[in-house]
Design a protein around this motif. Structure first.
Motif, short mmCIF file in Angstrom:
data_model
loop_
_atom_site.label_atom_id
_atom_site.label_comp_id
_atom_site.label_asym_id
_atom_site.label_seq_id
_atom_site.Cartn_x
_atom_site.Cartn_y
_atom_site.Cartn_z
N LEU A 18 46.11 -30.06 17.20
CA LEU A 18 45.87 -28.71 16.70
C LEU A 18 44.85 -28.03 17.61
O LEU A 18 43.80 -28.61 17.93
N VAL A 19 45.16 -26.83 18.07
CA VAL A 19 44.27 -26.07 18.95
C VAL A 19 43.72 -24.88 18.18
O VAL A 19 44.49 -24.03 17.71
N LEU A 20 42.40 -24.82 18.05
CA LEU A 20 41.76 -23.76 17.27
C LEU A 20 40.87 -22.90 18.16
O LEU A 20 40.00 -23.43 18.87
N PRO A 21 41.05 -21.56 18.15
CA PRO A 21 40.15 -20.66 18.88
C PRO A 21 38.89 -20.42 18.05
O PRO A 21 38.96 -20.12 16.86
N GLY A 25 29.19 -17.42 17.10
CA GLY A 25 28.61 -16.85 15.88
C GLY A 25 29.21 -17.45 14.62
O GLY A 25 30.06 -18.34 14.66
N LYS A 26 28.79 -16.91 13.48
CA LYS A 26 29.16 -17.48 12.19
C LYS A 26 30.55 -17.05 11.72
O LYS A 26 31.25 -17.80 11.05
N ILE A 27 30.96 -15.82 12.02
CA ILE A 27 32.22 -15.29 11.49
C ILE A 27 33.39 -15.83 12.31
O ILE A 27 33.44 -15.66 13.53
N GLN A 28 34.31 -16.51 11.62
CA GLN A 28 35.46 -17.12 12.27
C GLN A 28 36.76 -16.61 11.66
O GLN A 28 36.76 -15.91 10.65
N LEU A 29 37.88 -16.98 12.26
CA LEU A 29 39.19 -16.62 11.73
C LEU A 29 39.39 -17.26 10.35
O LEU A 29 38.82 -18.31 10.04
N ASP A 30 40.23 -16.65 9.54
CA ASP A 30 40.47 -17.15 8.18
C ASP A 30 40.96 -18.60 8.20
O ASP A 30 40.52 -19.43 7.40
N VAL A 31 41.87 -18.89 9.11
CA VAL A 31 42.40 -20.26 9.19
C VAL A 31 41.32 -21.25 9.59
O VAL A 31 41.28 -22.39 9.11
N VAL A 32 40.41 -20.82 10.48
CA VAL A 32 39.31 -21.68 10.89
C VAL A 32 38.38 -21.94 9.70
O VAL A 32 37.87 -23.05 9.52
N GLN A 33 38.17 -20.92 8.88
CA GLN A 33 37.34 -21.11 7.69
C GLN A 33 38.00 -22.08 6.71
O GLN A 33 37.33 -22.89 6.06
N ASN A 41 32.85 -28.60 6.83
CA ASN A 41 32.04 -27.71 7.69
C ASN A 41 31.76 -28.32 9.07
O ASN A 41 30.66 -28.16 9.63
N LEU A 42 32.74 -28.97 9.62
CA LEU A 42 32.56 -29.64 10.91
C LEU A 42 32.19 -28.67 12.02
O LEU A 42 31.27 -28.92 12.81
N ILE A 43 32.90 -27.54 12.11
CA ILE A 43 32.66 -26.60 13.21
C ILE A 43 31.29 -25.93 13.10
O ILE A 43 30.56 -25.84 14.10
N SER A 44 30.94 -25.47 11.91
CA SER A 44 29.63 -24.81 11.75
C SER A 44 28.50 -25.78 12.07
O SER A 44 27.47 -25.38 12.63
N ASN A 45 28.68 -27.07 11.74
CA ASN A 45 27.65 -28.06 12.08
C ASN A 45 27.55 -28.25 13.60
O ASN A 45 26.44 -28.40 14.14
N LEU A 46 28.71 -28.25 14.27
CA LEU A 46 28.69 -28.36 15.73
C LEU A 46 27.99 -27.17 16.36
O LEU A 46 27.23 -27.30 17.33
N LEU A 47 28.26 -25.97 15.80
CA LEU A 47 27.63 -24.75 16.33
C LEU A 47 26.12 -24.77 16.10
O LEU A 47 25.33 -24.39 16.97
#
Length: 494
Positions: A18-21, A25-33, A41-47
């Protein structure tokens, strides 16, 4: 590698990866959310930790993400949400392509970023072109091949079904253009002991067999002499390989007799410089002096595959410039097909001698426009580096259309002036013209020379000496400016 457009939820798509853009920042695409909720919350923790920032082109591979069906997830940074993602598509695509061998996945499911209806065609087309471009390998003469990319299919997921039609058009055009660019690169990358003027003619013959809409014809040295193309013939006199001009005709317009667009490609399959021989360092790259002809070949393939409603004629001016007992010399005076005479100052300024006769020859087609493509002058690299193709011509509208097409296709070009001050530099004391006017304004004076043979039609000259190939560890043809020319033809078709 195949591409497909789907209007679906990418998280439910069966795929190996799966490739996710990811935005900065905090605001992401709906599918990413939605992905965030499933993955704790894997991505927000990485950020937050700084392990991933979302900068354009940044990538990170994740394995065994909880609650996700795919075994691998590739995060791709697409930058600040305020910026137009179209400006970053080249870097984004390259980053994805660079990870394909590492991912070792047969099928990728790619979530497309938010795109306005006016941008989706451009994004998809460029994405497909760039991924295929960076997956290209020229290894047919290598006994040990590089590791092959396992990816067989990439599914681009569009969440807004109103964008699917434009996305599919971008996919169609992008796939065909990418294939044509690859064909151009492969032809240009051939060594000179394989690829000579006869090889170009044979390639055109194969293309005409593949596409019934293309008719190929050839002019050998006997036919060129009968026509009076003396400067063209002079350039090849020192070579044992015959000079051959190849003409490919495509009549796709409703009115088959309407004025065609003519493309002329310089096809010096090797340029030693002749008697004015080049330095040995880098001379191996002079096999690329036929990139103009390779460009014409690739464009004609694309035109036929897309069935464009245009009449287009492509000419490959094939020959080889070598020193020898029969070679033309500095000081020789040649009579062109147009009747104008040329004093040879430098036998390494040979491309314009070939092109001037071809530019006179194509008058017989009563063209709507003529565009020649040539690795003509090293001076163009001094002027524009390896980033921009130089454009000159005798019609402002044609030049503007080509520059606009270059911007749309992300295949940069820049116009240069042609005026009487430069024309003075190509005067001869004993003939009508000299074929070399020295270093100052060398690209422009070469254009001035060609302009003397294009007074009866609208004409543009593309100097691709700086853009047709790259040197060094990644030496090879780029396939430029195929994308620009196809974009121009697409605009003419519509």
């Amino acid at each position: 590698m195949n591409f497909e457009i789907k209007n679906n939820n990418v998280l439910k798509q069966k795929a190996d990866c799966l490739v996710l853009p990811i935005y900065q920042g905090k605001i992401q695409l709906d599918v990413v959310q939605e992905f965030e909720q499933l993955s704790n919350n894997l991505i927000s923790n990485l950020l937050k930790k700084g392990d991933f920032s979302g900068k354009v082109g940044e990538t990170l591979i994740l394995f065994n993400v909880p609650n996700i069906a795919t075994s691998k997830v590739l995060l791709v940074g697409i930058g600040d949400r305020k910026n137009n993602v179209i400006n970053s598509v080249s870097k984004i695509s390259q980053s994805v392509a660079n990870q394909l061998s590492t991912l070792n996945s047969k099928q990728l499911s790619v979530l497309m970023p938010d795109l306005a209806k006016t941008h989706v065609y451009t994004f998809v087309r460029r994405f497909v072109e760039e991924v295929i471009y960076h997956c290209y390998r020229f290894d047919q003469y290598q006994s040990t091949k590089a590791d092959s990319i396992k990816t067989e299919k990439i599914v681009l997921s569009i969440t807004d079904k109103t964008l699917v039609t434009q996305a599919e058009l971008g996919l169609t055009h992008g796939s065909v253009i990418a294939k044509g660019v690859a064909t151009t690169r492969t032809l240009a990358n051939q060594p000179s002991n394989i690829c000579n003027a006869q090889y170009l003619a044979n390639s055109a013959k194969q293309l005409s067999k593949q596409f019934s809409s293309i008719k190929a014809s050839y002019y050998d040295e006997k036919a060129l002499a009968k026509l009076g193309m003396n400067t063209y013939l002079a350039v090849g006199q020192g070579s044992q390989n015959e000079s051959i001009m190849t003409v490919m005709e495509y009549h796709g317009a409703k009115d088959k007799t309407s004025q065609p667009i003519v493309l002329v490609g310089k096809g010096l399959t090797f340029d030693s410089g002749g008697i004015s021989i080049k330095p040995s360092a880098g001379m191996d790259e002079m096999k690329y002096d036929m990139c103009g002809a390779a460009t014409v070949y690739g464009v004609m393939q694309i035109v036929a595959e897309l069935n464009l409603p245009l009449n287009v004629i492509g000419v490959m001016a094939g020959c080889e410039n070598m020193p020898g007992t029969g070679a033309y010399r500095p000081g020789d005076i040649l009579t062109t097909l147009s009747g104008q005479t040329v004093e040879v100052i430098n036998t390494d300024a040979e491309g314009r001698l070939v092109l001037c006769d071809v530019l006179t020859f194509v008058e017989r087609f009563k063209p709507a426009a003529v565009i020649d493509i040539a690795t003509l002058t090293g001076a163009c690299i001094v002027a524009l580096g390896h980033h921009y193709t130089g454009i000159m011509g005798n019609n402002d509208k044609l030049i503007e259309q080509l520059v606009a097409a270059s911007n749309q296709a992300d295949d940069k070009a820049w116009p240069l002036p042609l005026d009487d001050d430069f024309q003075q530099q190509i005067k001869s004391t004993c003939a009508d013209l000299v074929n070399s006017a020295g270093r100052d304004g060398g690209t422009i004076t070469a254009g001035c020379f060609l302009s003397r043979f294009t007074k009866n039609y609208h004409w543009a000259h593309l100097d691709i000496a700086g853009t047709a190939w790259v040197s060094g560890a990644k030496k090879g043809a780029t396939g430029r400016p195929v994308a620009m020319l196809v974009e121009y033809l697409l605009q003419q078709a519509h």
